[in-house]
Design a protein around this motif. Structure first.
Motif, PDB file in Angstrom:
ATOM      1  N   MET A 141      16.910  14.930 -78.899  1.00  0.00           N
ATOM      2  CA  MET A 141      17.616  15.937 -78.109  1.00  0.00           C
ATOM      3  C   MET A 141      16.636  16.748 -77.266  1.00  0.00           C
ATOM      4  N   ALA A 142      15.493  17.078 -77.836  1.00  0.00           N
ATOM      5  CA  ALA A 142      14.481  17.810 -77.075  1.00  0.00           C
ATOM      6  C   ALA A 142      13.984  16.977 -75.894  1.00  0.00           C
ATOM      7  N   TYR A 143      13.793  15.673 -76.124  1.00  0.00           N
ATOM      8  CA  TYR A 143      13.370  14.793 -75.031  1.00  0.00           C
ATOM      9  C   TYR A 143      14.442  14.720 -73.942  1.00  0.00           C
ATOM     10  N   ALA A 144      15.709  14.696 -74.344  1.00  0.00           N
ATOM     11  CA  ALA A 144      16.794  14.643 -73.364  1.00  0.00           C
ATOM     12  C   ALA A 144      16.759  15.883 -72.464  1.00  0.00           C
ATOM     13  N   VAL A 145      16.618  17.047 -73.076  1.00  0.00           N
ATOM     14  CA  VAL A 145      16.565  18.291 -72.300  1.00  0.00           C
ATOM     15  C   VAL A 145      15.361  18.283 -71.375  1.00  0.00           C
ATOM     16  N   GLN A 146      14.229  17.778 -71.856  1.00  0.00           N
ATOM     17  CA  GLN A 146      13.028  17.716 -71.015  1.00  0.00           C
ATOM     18  C   GLN A 146      13.257  16.846 -69.785  1.00  0.00           C
ATOM     19  N   TRP A 147      13.865  15.678 -69.967  1.00  0.00           N
ATOM     20  CA  TRP A 147      14.110  14.801 -68.826  1.00  0.00           C
ATOM     21  C   TRP A 147      15.039  15.464 -67.815  1.00  0.00           C
ATOM     22  N   TRP A 148      16.062  16.169 -68.297  1.00  0.00           N
ATOM     23  CA  TRP A 148      16.985  16.832 -67.378  1.00  0.00           C
ATOM     24  C   TRP A 148      16.302  17.984 -66.639  1.00  0.00           C
ATOM     25  N   LEU A 149      15.413  18.692 -67.318  1.00  0.00           N
ATOM     26  CA  LEU A 149      14.644  19.746 -66.647  1.00  0.00           C
ATOM     27  C   LEU A 149      13.727  19.145 -65.590  1.00  0.00           C
ATOM     28  N   PHE A 150      13.125  17.994 -65.915  1.00  0.00           N
ATOM     29  CA  PHE A 150      12.271  17.325 -64.929  1.00  0.00           C
ATOM     30  C   PHE A 150      13.083  16.918 -63.708  1.00  0.00           C
ATOM     31  N   SER A 151      14.304  16.416 -63.927  1.00  0.00           N
ATOM     32  CA  SER A 151      15.131  15.997 -62.795  1.00  0.00           C
ATOM     33  C   SER A 151      15.506  17.183 -61.919  1.00  0.00           C
ATOM     34  N   ALA A 152      15.714  18.350 -62.546  1.00  0.00           N
ATOM     35  CA  ALA A 152      16.027  19.557 -61.761  1.00  0.00           C
ATOM     36  C   ALA A 152      14.795  20.075 -61.027  1.00  0.00           C
ATOM     37  N   ALA A 153      13.615  19.812 -61.586  1.00  0.00           N
ATOM     38  CA  ALA A 153      12.380  20.309 -60.960  1.00  0.00           C
ATOM     39  C   ALA A 153      11.990  19.495 -59.734  1.00  0.00           C
ATOM     40  N   VAL A 154      12.458  18.242 -59.654  1.00  0.00           N
ATOM     41  CA  VAL A 154      12.068  17.390 -58.526  1.00  0.00           C
ATOM     42  C   VAL A 154      12.517  17.980 -57.185  1.00  0.00           C
ATOM     43  N   ALA A 170      14.658   8.811 -55.832  1.00  0.00           N
ATOM     44  CA  ALA A 170      14.691   7.800 -56.898  1.00  0.00           C
ATOM     45  C   ALA A 170      14.435   8.421 -58.269  1.00  0.00           C
ATOM     46  N   LEU A 171      13.575   9.428 -58.315  1.00  0.00           N
ATOM     47  CA  LEU A 171      13.221  10.038 -59.600  1.00  0.00           C
ATOM     48  C   LEU A 171      14.386  10.804 -60.220  1.00  0.00           C
ATOM     49  N   ILE A 172      15.183  11.453 -59.394  1.00  0.00           N
ATOM     50  CA  ILE A 172      16.249  12.310 -59.936  1.00  0.00           C
ATOM     51  C   ILE A 172      17.237  11.520 -60.797  1.00  0.00           C
ATOM     52  N   PRO A 173      17.882  10.444 -60.288  1.00  0.00           N
ATOM     53  CA  PRO A 173      18.821   9.716 -61.163  1.00  0.00           C
ATOM     54  C   PRO A 173      18.128   9.011 -62.321  1.00  0.00           C
ATOM     55  N   THR A 174      16.869   8.585 -62.114  1.00  0.00           N
ATOM     56  CA  THR A 174      16.141   7.922 -63.197  1.00  0.00           C
ATOM     57  C   THR A 174      15.921   8.875 -64.360  1.00  0.00           C
ATOM     58  N   MET A 175      15.518  10.097 -64.052  1.00  0.00           N
ATOM     59  CA  MET A 175      15.278  11.078 -65.106  1.00  0.00           C
ATOM     60  C   MET A 175      16.577  11.505 -65.783  1.00  0.00           C
ATOM     61  N   ILE A 176      17.642  11.599 -64.999  1.00  0.00           N
ATOM     62  CA  ILE A 176      18.946  11.935 -65.595  1.00  0.00           C
ATOM     63  C   ILE A 176      19.361  10.838 -66.575  1.00  0.00           C
ATOM     64  N   GLU A 177      19.180   9.573 -66.174  1.00  0.00           N
ATOM     65  CA  GLU A 177      19.550   8.451 -67.040  1.00  0.00           C
ATOM     66  C   GLU A 177      18.685   8.426 -68.306  1.00  0.00           C
ATOM     67  N   LEU A 178      17.399   8.728 -68.155  1.00  0.00           N
ATOM     68  CA  LEU A 178      16.527   8.790 -69.337  1.00  0.00           C
ATOM     69  C   LEU A 178      16.970   9.903 -70.288  1.00  0.00           C
ATOM     70  N   GLY A 179      17.455  10.999 -69.734  1.00  0.00           N
ATOM     71  CA  GLY A 179      17.970  12.081 -70.566  1.00  0.00           C
ATOM     72  C   GLY A 179      19.182  11.641 -71.367  1.00  0.00           C
ATOM     73  N   PHE A 180      20.105  10.916 -70.712  1.00  0.00           N
ATOM     74  CA  PHE A 180      21.289  10.427 -71.429  1.00  0.00           C
ATOM     75  C   PHE A 180      20.913   9.376 -72.470  1.00  0.00           C
ATOM     76  N   TRP A 181      19.875   8.576 -72.168  1.00  0.00           N
ATOM     77  CA  TRP A 181      19.410   7.585 -73.145  1.00  0.00           C
ATOM     78  C   TRP A 181      18.922   8.282 -74.419  1.00  0.00           C
ATOM     79  N   GLN A 182      18.152   9.355 -74.243  1.00  0.00           N
ATOM     80  CA  GLN A 182      17.682  10.106 -75.406  1.00  0.00           C
ATOM     81  C   GLN A 182      18.837  10.800 -76.121  1.00  0.00           C
TER      82      GLN A 182
END
Length: 264
Positions: free
Chosen positions: A219-232, A19-31
């Motif tokens: 943009m920095a927040y977007a990259v952070q969310w995508w890194l978090f999604s990859a870390a899961v 559940a976290l992976i797509p949520t974090m990806i979507e948050l990245g696109f939102w940012q």
């Protein structure tokens, strides 16, 4: 070997990770979208502030809704201030964060034209929000005002609640429709945020131009969310591997020898 993944605990952990992976990806696109919006807005501000001023009647008319493409356009108006019907806009801050009012003055266009509302700038709170504050008078007689064309303010766009029952000549939002009702006359849609002439004694304080250089941290927040999604999934794999190793180590430990029984 990995049958522990079917346990209730590990099923919940896996579902949470999925559940976290797509949520974090979507948050990245939102940012990312917020970043793109900020960049586009900065470009619009810069272009409109550099454009040559045009008569305000070229861009707006009574009842007109100012489109986003015309926000911050430089406009001019020639006429006279109607200070008898001046109002103040409550809870507005200066550039340094001081709380006070914006001064909103009807401006009657020359030649019998309609009225346009002019935000003359910021004044300090006099400490008593029930009394109308003292406001330095604008130039008398015919004058030409230059400023930035702004859209009518709404609660939805500004987040400011339009409180009713305020003291006389005080409002929460700058809205040409409401001012037309209060004045009983034709008012152009939107309003002018005055930039010239300068106020005598620098009061009211003219509102500074909007910032068109900062793009914010989106943009920095977007990259952070995508890194978090990859870390899961990486974190999930590490936890699974550690659990497997712990279980194998526990299984490999020799059983404790039974204590000898002593005859009575």
């Amino acid at each position: 070997m990995y049958r522990f993944l079917l346990s209730r605990q590990w099923v919940l952990v896996t579902l949470l990770a999925l559940a976290l992976i797509p949520t974090m990806i979507e948050l990245g696109f939102w940012q990312l979208h917020r970043h793109e919006h900020k960049v586009a807005q900065n470009s619009l501000i810069a272009d409109n502030l550099k454009a040559e001023p045009v008569p305000v009647t070229d861009l707006t008319s009574p009842g007109h809704t100012v489109p986003r493409a015309d926000y911050w356009r430089q406009v001019t108006a020639t006429g006279s201030y109607d200070t008898a019907h001046e109002v103040v806009v409550r809870r507005r801050t200066a550039a340094d964060g001081r709380v006070g009012y914006h001064v909103l003055t009807p401006f009657v266009l020359a030649g019998g034209g309609p009225t346009v509302m002019v935000n003359r700038g910021w004044i300090a709170d006099n400490g008593n929000q029930t009394d109308f504050p003292k406001i330095p008078a604008p130039p008398a007689g015919k004058v030409t005002v230059t400023g930035r064309l702004m859209a009518d303010q709404t609660t939805a766009a500004s987040g400011i609640k339009d409180v009713k029952g305020l003291p006389p000549r005080q409002v929460m939002l700058i809205n040409s429709t409401e001012q037309a009702k209060a004045l009983g006359r034709t008012v152009l849609g939107g309003y002018i945020e005055q930039t010239a002439p300068e106020s005598p004694g620098d009061s009211p304080e003219l509102i500074p131009a909007p910032d068109d250089s900062s793009i914010g941290p989106h943009m920095a927040y977007a990259v952070q969310w995508w890194l978090f999604s990859a870390a899961v999934p990486v974190g999930w794999f590490i936890l699974v591997r550690r659990e497997k190793q712990d279980r194998e180590a526990a299984a490999a430990e020799p059983a404790a020898a039974p204590e000898p029984v002593t005859a009575a």
